[in-house]
Design a protein around this motif. Structure first.
Motif, PDB file in Angstrom:
ATOM      1  N   ILE A  69       0.847  -1.194   0.000  1.00  0.00           N
ATOM      2  CA  ILE A  69       0.000   0.000   0.000  1.00  0.00           C
ATOM      3  C   ILE A  69       0.888   1.252   0.000  1.00  0.00           C
ATOM      4  CG2 ILE A  69      -1.867  -1.191   1.182  1.00  0.00           C
ATOM      5  CD1 ILE A  69      -1.208   0.396   3.679  1.00  0.00           C
ATOM      6  N   ASN A  70       0.352   2.319  -0.601  1.00  0.00           N
ATOM      7  CA  ASN A  70       1.154   3.521  -0.797  1.00  0.00           C
ATOM      8  C   ASN A  70       0.244   4.732  -0.949  1.00  0.00           C
ATOM      9  OD1 ASN A  70       3.107   5.396  -1.390  1.00  0.00           O
ATOM     10  ND2 ASN A  70       3.706   4.499  -3.363  1.00  0.00           N
ATOM     11  N   LEU A  71       0.198   5.561   0.081  1.00  0.00           N
ATOM     12  CA  LEU A  71      -0.659   6.746   0.053  1.00  0.00           C
ATOM     13  C   LEU A  71      -0.255   7.736  -1.030  1.00  0.00           C
ATOM     14  CD1 LEU A  71      -1.158   7.646   3.837  1.00  0.00           C
ATOM     15  CD2 LEU A  71      -2.920   6.883   2.233  1.00  0.00           C
ATOM     16  N   THR A  72       0.961   7.617  -1.548  1.00  0.00           N
ATOM     17  CA  THR A  72       1.442   8.576  -2.544  1.00  0.00           C
ATOM     18  C   THR A  72       1.673   7.939  -3.906  1.00  0.00           C
ATOM     19  OG1 THR A  72       3.757   8.228  -1.931  1.00  0.00           O
ATOM     20  CG2 THR A  72       2.550   9.900  -0.730  1.00  0.00           C
ATOM     21  N   SER A  73       1.040   6.791  -4.145  1.00  0.00           N
ATOM     22  CA  SER A  73       1.180   6.120  -5.438  1.00  0.00           C
ATOM     23  C   SER A  73       0.828   7.062  -6.586  1.00  0.00           C
ATOM     24  CB  SER A  73       0.274   4.890  -5.482  1.00  0.00           C
ATOM     25  OG  SER A  73       0.237   4.335  -6.781  1.00  0.00           O
ATOM     26  N   ILE A  78      -4.587   2.946  -6.349  1.00  0.00           N
ATOM     27  CA  ILE A  78      -3.743   2.474  -5.255  1.00  0.00           C
ATOM     28  C   ILE A  78      -3.806   3.443  -4.077  1.00  0.00           C
ATOM     29  CG2 ILE A  78      -1.424   1.779  -4.569  1.00  0.00           C
ATOM     30  CD1 ILE A  78      -2.778  -0.029  -6.662  1.00  0.00           C
ATOM     31  N   ARG A  79      -3.802   4.737  -4.358  1.00  0.00           N
ATOM     32  CA  ARG A  79      -3.921   5.722  -3.269  1.00  0.00           C
ATOM     33  C   ARG A  79      -5.228   5.538  -2.517  1.00  0.00           C
ATOM     34  NH1 ARG A  79      -2.320   9.434  -7.237  1.00  0.00           N
ATOM     35  NH2 ARG A  79      -4.311  10.568  -7.130  1.00  0.00           N
ATOM     36  N   ASP A  80      -6.308   5.353  -3.253  1.00  0.00           N
ATOM     37  CA  ASP A  80      -7.619   5.198  -2.615  1.00  0.00           C
ATOM     38  C   ASP A  80      -7.694   3.921  -1.786  1.00  0.00           C
ATOM     39  OD1 ASP A  80      -8.399   7.551  -3.793  1.00  0.00           O
ATOM     40  OD2 ASP A  80      -9.629   6.612  -5.354  1.00  0.00           O
ATOM     41  N   ALA A  81      -7.166   2.823  -2.332  1.00  0.00           N
ATOM     42  CA  ALA A  81      -7.172   1.560  -1.601  1.00  0.00           C
ATOM     43  C   ALA A  81      -6.308   1.663  -0.344  1.00  0.00           C
ATOM     44  CB  ALA A  81      -6.679   0.427  -2.489  1.00  0.00           C
ATOM     45  N   SER A  82      -5.182   2.361  -0.448  1.00  0.00           N
ATOM     46  CA  SER A  82      -4.290   2.543   0.697  1.00  0.00           C
ATOM     47  C   SER A  82      -4.973   3.369   1.778  1.00  0.00           C
ATOM     48  CB  SER A  82      -2.993   3.213   0.251  1.00  0.00           C
ATOM     49  OG  SER A  82      -2.322   2.425  -0.703  1.00  0.00           O
ATOM     50  N   PHE A  83      -5.654   4.426   1.362  1.00  0.00           N
ATOM     51  CA  PHE A  83      -6.388   5.249   2.328  1.00  0.00           C
ATOM     52  C   PHE A  83      -7.417   4.401   3.071  1.00  0.00           C
ATOM     53  CE2 PHE A  83      -9.813   7.921   3.789  1.00  0.00           C
ATOM     54  CZ  PHE A  83      -9.176   9.030   4.301  1.00  0.00           C
ATOM     55  N   ALA A  85      -7.354   1.194   3.604  1.00  0.00           N
ATOM     56  CA  ALA A  85      -6.661   0.279   4.517  1.00  0.00           C
ATOM     57  C   ALA A  85      -6.326   0.983   5.824  1.00  0.00           C
ATOM     58  CB  ALA A  85      -5.396  -0.264   3.854  1.00  0.00           C
ATOM     59  N   TYR A  86      -5.873   2.226   5.737  1.00  0.00           N
ATOM     60  CA  TYR A  86      -5.577   2.989   6.941  1.00  0.00           C
ATOM     61  C   TYR A  86      -6.844   3.327   7.718  1.00  0.00           C
ATOM     62  CZ  TYR A  86      -0.637   3.579   5.846  1.00  0.00           C
ATOM     63  OH  TYR A  86       0.700   3.348   5.608  1.00  0.00           O
ATOM     64  N   ALA A  87      -7.904   3.680   7.016  1.00  0.00           N
ATOM     65  CA  ALA A  87      -9.170   3.976   7.685  1.00  0.00           C
ATOM     66  C   ALA A  87      -9.673   2.757   8.451  1.00  0.00           C
ATOM     67  CB  ALA A  87     -10.208   4.435   6.659  1.00  0.00           C
TER      68      ALA A  87
END
Length: 266
Positions: A69-73, A78-83, A85-87
């Motif tokens: 996961i990568n918030l800055t992809s 990928i950014r949305d999926a990473s966000f 995952a953090y949520a």
């Protein structure tokens, strides 16, 4: 404040089993890593997992998935999926009563990717995540990540990163990552001390992120311990040793921290 043990050392196993093993070995403060197939569960199943984990009566912190996961992809999907995952991790941490959730601000994996744009994406996401953290009553611990050119932040940018970010977020300095990037570790601890939440403690050879026990690599620990004693900070110390490291090394690391910083631990 406390010495936490990351269950990275038992990565890939059932989190309930991991906590049981660590508890049986005398560790009562544990950082849960949400990586692996055991985390492919529904919200209802995850809530049931929380009930099982609470039975151990230990203190928790939470580390969301560290891989993939990568918030800055560069890719918005990928950014949305990473966000998300953090949520989800923040929600889980709130249910669990964890004190903080680790946040990786992101990585750039190609020199063509603009680090300034990456920093902008990271900051926007973290500000949004702060709202969720506020509702869940947990802190966000923003970790310095990346090496060999993948880090989006220089030491100067990392120190300045939270100036416009709500107080729900603080710093988590990963000593091993800082070493790999050539940072002055004592200096960055001092410069972020007013919002420092925790340290990830592990060693390496100066080339790779090996997550070795303290003293098994090239990090100058005495300089770091001297700075921590001088600052007298109320933070968490997290031993984040690599998978399959003997638990005896965790016990040795815990004892060393107690000896070095005993007057500030509770």
């Amino acid at each position: 404040m406390k010495i936490f043990i990351s269950d990275l050392v038992l990565l890939g196993q059932d989190p309930v089993s991991n906590v049981r093993v660590l508890k049986e070995n005398g560790f009562n403060d544990i950082e849960i890593m949400m990586d692996g197939a055991f985390w492919d569960n529904s919200q209802e199943e995850r809530f049931e997992l929380v009930q099982e984990l609470k039975k151990f009566e230990v203190n928790y912190t939470v580390h969301p998935p560290a891989w993939d996961i990568n918030l800055t992809s560069e890719t918005k999907y990928i950014r949305d999926a990473s966000f998300q995952a953090y949520a989800d991790a923040i929600e889980f941490a709130g249910w669990l009563g964890a004190s903080h959730v680790v946040i990786h601000p992101g990585f750039t994996f190609a020199p063509e990717f603009d680090k300034k744009v990456a920093i902008k994406h990271a900051k926007e996401s973290i500000i949004e995540l702060c709202e969720l953290a506020n509702h869940a009553n947990v802190k966000l611990a923003i970790e310095n990540v990346g090496y060999n050119g993948t880090s989006i932040l220089t030491i100067e940018e990392y120190v300045e990163f939270l100036k416009e970010v709500p107080e729900e977020a603080g710093y988590l300095i990963d000593v091993g990552h800082a070493q790999l990037n050539g940072w002055d570790i004592a200096s960055v601890i001092r410069q972020t001390s007013s919002r420092l939440i925790a340290l990830h403690l592990h060693d390496n050879d100066g080339q790779g992120d090996l997550h070795l026990p303290i003293g098994k690599g090239v990090i100058e620990w005495e300089v770091i311990f001297h700075e921590l004693r001088d600052l007298n900070l109320e933070i968490s110390y997290i031993l984040e040793y690599g998978q399959n490291t003997s638990l005896e090394y965790l016990k040795t690391g815990q004892e060393r921290l107690k000896n070095e910083l005993s007057w500030k631990l509770i």
